[in-house]
Design a protein around this motif. Structure first.
Motif, short mmCIF file in Angstrom:
data_model
loop_
_atom_site.label_atom_id
_atom_site.label_comp_id
_atom_site.label_asym_id
_atom_site.label_seq_id
_atom_site.Cartn_x
_atom_site.Cartn_y
_atom_site.Cartn_z
N PRO A 44 -58.86 -32.94 60.64
CA PRO A 44 -57.78 -34.74 60.57
C PRO A 44 -56.48 -34.59 61.64
CG PRO A 44 -58.02 -33.47 58.18
CD PRO A 44 -58.72 -32.35 58.78
N PRO A 45 -56.82 -35.28 62.35
CA PRO A 45 -56.09 -34.85 63.71
C PRO A 45 -55.03 -36.04 62.73
CG PRO A 45 -57.60 -37.75 63.09
CD PRO A 45 -58.39 -36.25 62.13
N ARG A 46 -54.19 -34.91 63.15
CA ARG A 46 -52.18 -35.17 63.44
C ARG A 46 -51.30 -35.89 64.06
NH1 ARG A 46 -53.55 -32.15 59.30
NH2 ARG A 46 -53.63 -29.57 59.33
N ARG A 47 -51.86 -36.42 65.37
CA ARG A 47 -50.83 -36.53 66.37
C ARG A 47 -52.41 -38.29 66.69
NH1 ARG A 47 -49.44 -31.13 67.40
NH2 ARG A 47 -51.38 -31.34 68.29
N ALA A 48 -51.66 -38.51 68.05
CA ALA A 48 -52.49 -39.02 69.12
C ALA A 48 -53.58 -38.63 69.35
CB ALA A 48 -51.95 -40.71 69.84
N TYR A 49 -52.64 -37.74 70.61
CA TYR A 49 -53.72 -36.79 70.68
C TYR A 49 -54.52 -36.20 70.20
CZ TYR A 49 -54.72 -32.16 73.65
OH TYR A 49 -55.67 -31.53 74.55
N ASP A 50 -54.58 -35.71 69.44
CA ASP A 50 -56.20 -35.27 68.73
C ASP A 50 -56.95 -36.12 68.43
OD1 ASP A 50 -54.70 -33.23 67.76
OD2 ASP A 50 -53.94 -34.05 66.23
N VAL A 51 -56.37 -37.24 67.97
CA VAL A 51 -57.04 -38.43 67.93
C VAL A 51 -58.13 -38.86 68.98
CG1 VAL A 51 -57.95 -41.10 67.53
CG2 VAL A 51 -56.47 -40.22 66.36
N ALA A 52 -57.31 -38.43 70.33
CA ALA A 52 -58.13 -38.56 71.82
C ALA A 52 -59.24 -37.58 72.09
CB ALA A 52 -57.07 -38.64 73.10
N PHE A 53 -59.22 -36.27 71.38
CA PHE A 53 -59.87 -34.92 71.24
C PHE A 53 -61.35 -34.96 70.70
CE2 PHE A 53 -60.34 -30.81 70.14
CZ PHE A 53 -61.07 -30.24 71.11
N LEU A 54 -60.54 -36.05 69.63
CA LEU A 54 -61.49 -35.99 68.47
C LEU A 54 -62.44 -36.79 69.25
CD1 LEU A 54 -62.04 -34.69 65.26
CD2 LEU A 54 -60.95 -36.40 64.94
N LYS A 55 -62.13 -37.85 69.50
CA LYS A 55 -63.37 -39.46 70.25
C LYS A 55 -64.41 -38.94 71.14
CE LYS A 55 -61.38 -43.74 70.39
NZ LYS A 55 -60.46 -44.49 70.37
N ARG A 56 -63.78 -37.89 72.05
CA ARG A 56 -64.54 -36.72 73.31
C ARG A 56 -65.53 -36.29 72.83
NH1 ARG A 56 -59.56 -35.87 75.93
NH2 ARG A 56 -59.34 -33.39 74.51
N GLN A 57 -64.97 -34.94 71.80
CA GLN A 57 -65.56 -34.40 70.56
C GLN A 57 -67.18 -34.93 70.31
OE1 GLN A 57 -63.37 -32.57 67.84
NE2 GLN A 57 -63.99 -31.07 68.15
N THR A 58 -67.17 -36.87 69.82
CA THR A 58 -67.24 -37.28 69.19
C THR A 58 -68.67 -38.05 69.92
OG1 THR A 58 -66.16 -38.24 66.87
CG2 THR A 58 -67.90 -39.83 68.57
N TYR A 59 -67.74 -38.22 71.45
CA TYR A 59 -69.00 -38.83 72.12
C TYR A 59 -70.25 -38.18 72.81
CZ TYR A 59 -65.62 -42.75 72.60
OH TYR A 59 -64.86 -44.13 71.99
N ILE A 60 -69.32 -36.69 72.51
CA ILE A 60 -70.40 -35.74 73.71
C ILE A 60 -71.41 -35.29 72.63
CG2 ILE A 60 -70.51 -33.54 73.67
CD1 ILE A 60 -67.97 -33.89 75.24
N LEU A 61 -71.11 -35.23 71.42
CA LEU A 61 -71.76 -35.34 70.44
C LEU A 61 -73.16 -36.23 69.91
CD1 LEU A 61 -72.94 -32.68 68.36
CD2 LEU A 61 -71.45 -33.08 66.95
N ASP A 62 -72.54 -37.25 69.89
CA ASP A 62 -73.37 -38.19 69.54
C ASP A 62 -74.30 -38.64 70.53
OD1 ASP A 62 -74.08 -41.59 68.26
OD2 ASP A 62 -72.97 -41.77 70.92
N ASP A 63 -74.13 -39.01 71.78
CA ASP A 63 -74.84 -38.63 72.86
C ASP A 63 -76.00 -38.26 73.10
OD1 ASP A 63 -75.48 -40.01 75.75
OD2 ASP A 63 -75.00 -38.62 76.50
N PHE A 64 -75.38 -36.46 72.61
CA PHE A 64 -77.02 -35.04 72.80
C PHE A 64 -77.40 -36.08 71.42
CE2 PHE A 64 -77.94 -31.44 71.43
CZ PHE A 64 -78.47 -30.82 73.03
N LEU A 65 -76.47 -36.43 70.20
CA LEU A 65 -78.18 -36.23 68.95
C LEU A 65 -78.82 -38.02 69.95
CD1 LEU A 65 -75.26 -36.31 66.52
CD2 LEU A 65 -77.27 -35.19 66.43
N TYR A 66 -78.70 -38.75 69.93
CA TYR A 66 -79.23 -39.69 70.87
C TYR A 66 -80.46 -39.05 71.71
CZ TYR A 66 -80.22 -44.03 72.52
OH TYR A 66 -81.33 -45.51 73.06
N LYS A 67 -79.87 -38.40 72.48
CA LYS A 67 -81.44 -38.27 73.88
C LYS A 67 -81.98 -36.84 72.64
CE LYS A 67 -78.24 -38.79 77.43
NZ LYS A 67 -77.45 -37.91 78.34
N LEU A 68 -81.68 -36.39 71.97
CA LEU A 68 -82.20 -35.72 71.10
C LEU A 68 -83.37 -35.65 70.02
CD1 LEU A 68 -82.91 -31.97 71.01
CD2 LEU A 68 -80.80 -32.41 69.04
N SER A 69 -83.03 -37.40 69.68
CA SER A 69 -83.99 -38.28 68.47
C SER A 69 -85.03 -38.51 69.38
CB SER A 69 -83.18 -39.38 67.61
OG SER A 69 -82.11 -38.34 67.50
#
Length: 111
Positions: A44-69
């Motif tokens: 769970p993100p505790r600060r705005a910085y954590d949310v930005a970090f989590l968004k970057r993780q999400t974009y990387i993983l989502d793009d990889f999942l999209y290309k892998l499917s």
């Protein structure tokens, strides 16, 4: 409660590029938000910085999942999403020269 509000109110949309079709925008948005939710539940993100970090993780993983499917139905399958995220993260971590490896390592450690 403040932590939950911080990530639940975060707007997340997929990073669309020229290789991804705009006709899949709604499906990609749904999956991207679910990836974000799963990652946020694990760390769970505790600060705005954590949310930005989590968004970057999400974009990387989502793009990889999209290309892998192999099909859009496979990509959109929310029932298998968490398992596919684990597989994708393992693949990313084993890939040489990928800087996203350190970004996603926390996902595997918490599973």
């Amino acid at each position: 409660m403040k932590t939950a509000t911080l990530y639940l109110t975060t707007q997340i949309e997929p990073k669309m590029n020229f290789s991804s079709s705009t006709q899949h925008y709604n499906e990609r948005t749904t999956v991207c938000r679910e990836v974000f939710r799963i990652l946020a539940e694990r760390a769970p993100p505790r600060r705005a910085y954590d949310v930005a970090f989590l968004k970057r993780q999400t974009y990387i993983l989502d793009d990889f999942l999209y290309k892998l499917s192999s099909t859009m139905e496979e990509y959109c399958d929310l029932n298998s999403l968490e398992q596919r995220m684990l597989v994708a993260t393992s693949m990313i971590l084993q890939s040489p020269g990928i800087t996203a490896a350190s970004v996603l390592s926390g996902f595997l450690e918490s599973s």
